[in-house]
Design a protein around this motif. Structure first.
Motif, short mmCIF file in Angstrom:
data_model
loop_
_atom_site.label_atom_id
_atom_site.label_comp_id
_atom_site.label_asym_id
_atom_site.label_seq_id
_atom_site.Cartn_x
_atom_site.Cartn_y
_atom_site.Cartn_z
N CYS A 191 44.86 33.87 48.15
CA CYS A 191 45.87 34.90 47.87
C CYS A 191 45.48 35.67 46.62
O CYS A 191 45.22 35.09 45.56
CB CYS A 191 47.24 34.23 47.65
N GLN A 203 47.38 37.58 45.06
CA GLN A 203 48.56 37.69 44.18
C GLN A 203 48.68 36.46 43.28
O GLN A 203 48.78 36.56 42.07
CB GLN A 203 49.81 37.78 45.08
N CYS A 204 48.59 35.26 43.91
CA CYS A 204 48.86 34.04 43.12
C CYS A 204 47.67 33.09 43.09
O CYS A 204 47.76 31.96 42.62
CB CYS A 204 50.08 33.32 43.69
N ASN A 222 46.43 31.27 45.24
CA ASN A 222 46.54 30.10 46.10
C ASN A 222 45.36 30.09 47.07
O ASN A 222 45.10 31.12 47.74
CB ASN A 222 47.88 30.20 46.87
N CYS A 264 50.62 34.77 52.36
CA CYS A 264 50.31 33.61 51.52
C CYS A 264 51.35 32.51 51.76
O CYS A 264 52.56 32.76 51.76
CB CYS A 264 50.33 34.04 50.04
N ALA A 321 52.11 30.29 49.77
CA ALA A 321 52.80 29.91 48.52
C ALA A 321 53.78 31.00 48.09
O ALA A 321 54.95 30.74 47.87
CB ALA A 321 51.77 29.67 47.41
N CYS A 322 53.27 32.26 48.03
CA CYS A 322 54.14 33.31 47.47
C CYS A 322 54.56 34.35 48.50
O CYS A 322 55.30 35.28 48.20
CB CYS A 322 53.44 33.99 46.29
N SER A 332 52.82 36.73 49.72
CA SER A 332 52.12 38.02 49.62
C SER A 332 51.27 38.29 50.87
O SER A 332 50.71 37.36 51.47
CB SER A 332 51.21 38.01 48.38
#
Ligand code: APR
Ligand code: ZN
Length: 237
Positions: A116, A118-119, A121, A138, A140-141, A143
């Motif tokens: 990801c 963004q984060c 991950n 994603c 996790a987040c 995105s």
């Protein structure tokens, strides 16, 4: 650090049915590196880039390690810290041959993982297309900016630092199935005590006079002679 360093490229997976890059029927004969493997291509050419790696990932599902992967896996599991398995390949054939993923140093990423943006991950999507896992978002987040976990030309490749570390006090460098167009194997061979090169044919980017032993043959043939040398060195203790 490891006494034996094995550095491989696409050639070690060729007999398992995976394409190399620069041979006449290689990937770069059919795709443009600039379009799908250069920093920024996920912005300028996202769809084609994603589908290129989706295709390579889904093709992996039925590819099996060949005897070169298997012999090296057996040696790695027997002489764990004495051998470093370092590869430019993003396939999982060393893992399928029995080496734990964390014991394979992948210099250019890993095809079944995505990341990801963004984060950061990093997670495994197996042999699926990116869009088919969690709608391509994603885990996790959430995105949508998820990308293949692959090092593109011009991007940072942090695992090269591990190659530099492992080569420091290595007694035997084994190079298998790489044209040397990306990793400077001449320099590596020049500095180590003993080195073996195994390719199908000479490469313009490799000065094979820097190597103590050169085997122009399929990796599945050469691996027996290579394994003998590794065992002889490591069995001495
Ligand atoms: N056994 C041994 N060597 C082989 C075999 C085989 N069966 N088949 C091919 N080879 C050798 C070829 O002689 C050639 O030298 O594998 C090499 C493949 O070279 P490339 O296609 O350039 O692949 P590689 O060196 O791994 O490319 C390095 O370039 O595009 C980037 O990220 C990509 O990791 C890749 C990097
Ligand atoms: Zn995320």
């Amino acid at each position: 650090m490891a006494r034996v360093v094995v550095l491989s490229g696409a050639g070690i997976s060729a007999e398992s049915g995976l394409s190399t890059f620069r041979e006449s029927d290689g990937l770069w004969a059919n795709y443009s590196v600039e379009d799908i493997c250069t920093a920024g291509c996920l912005v300028t050419n996202r769809d084609e880039t994603i589908s290129f790696y989706d295709k390579r990932r889904t093709e992996l599902v039925d590819k099996e390690p060949n005897s070169a992967h298997k012999v090296l896996a057996e040696l790695k599991n027997r002489y764990k810290n004495d051998i470093a398995i370092i590869t430019q390949n993003v396939d999982n054939l060393f893992e399928k041959a029995g080496i734990a993923h964390e014991d394979v140093i992948h210099l250019h990423g890993f095809l079944t993982n995505v990341e990801c943006e963004q984060c950061q991950n990093i997670y495994d999507i197996g042999y699926n297309k990116l869009a088919d896992v969690n709608d391509g978002k994603c885990t996790a987040c959430g995105s949508e900016y998820v990308r293949p976990y692959i090092v593109m030309f011009g991007e940072a490749a942090p695992n090269y630092a591990l190659l530099d570390q492992e080569i420091q006090d290595c007694s035997l460098l084994v190079v298998i199935g790489t044209s040397g167009m990306v990793v400077g194997v001449n320099t590596l061979a020049y500095f180590v005590e003993r080195s073996i090169l195994n390719n199908l044919e000479p490469s313009d980017a490799i000065n094979d006079t820097f190597f103590d032993k050169v085997i122009y043959d399929k990796a599945t043939n050469a691996i027996h002679e290579i394994a003998y040398e590794i065992e002889e060195l490591l069995a001495k203790g």
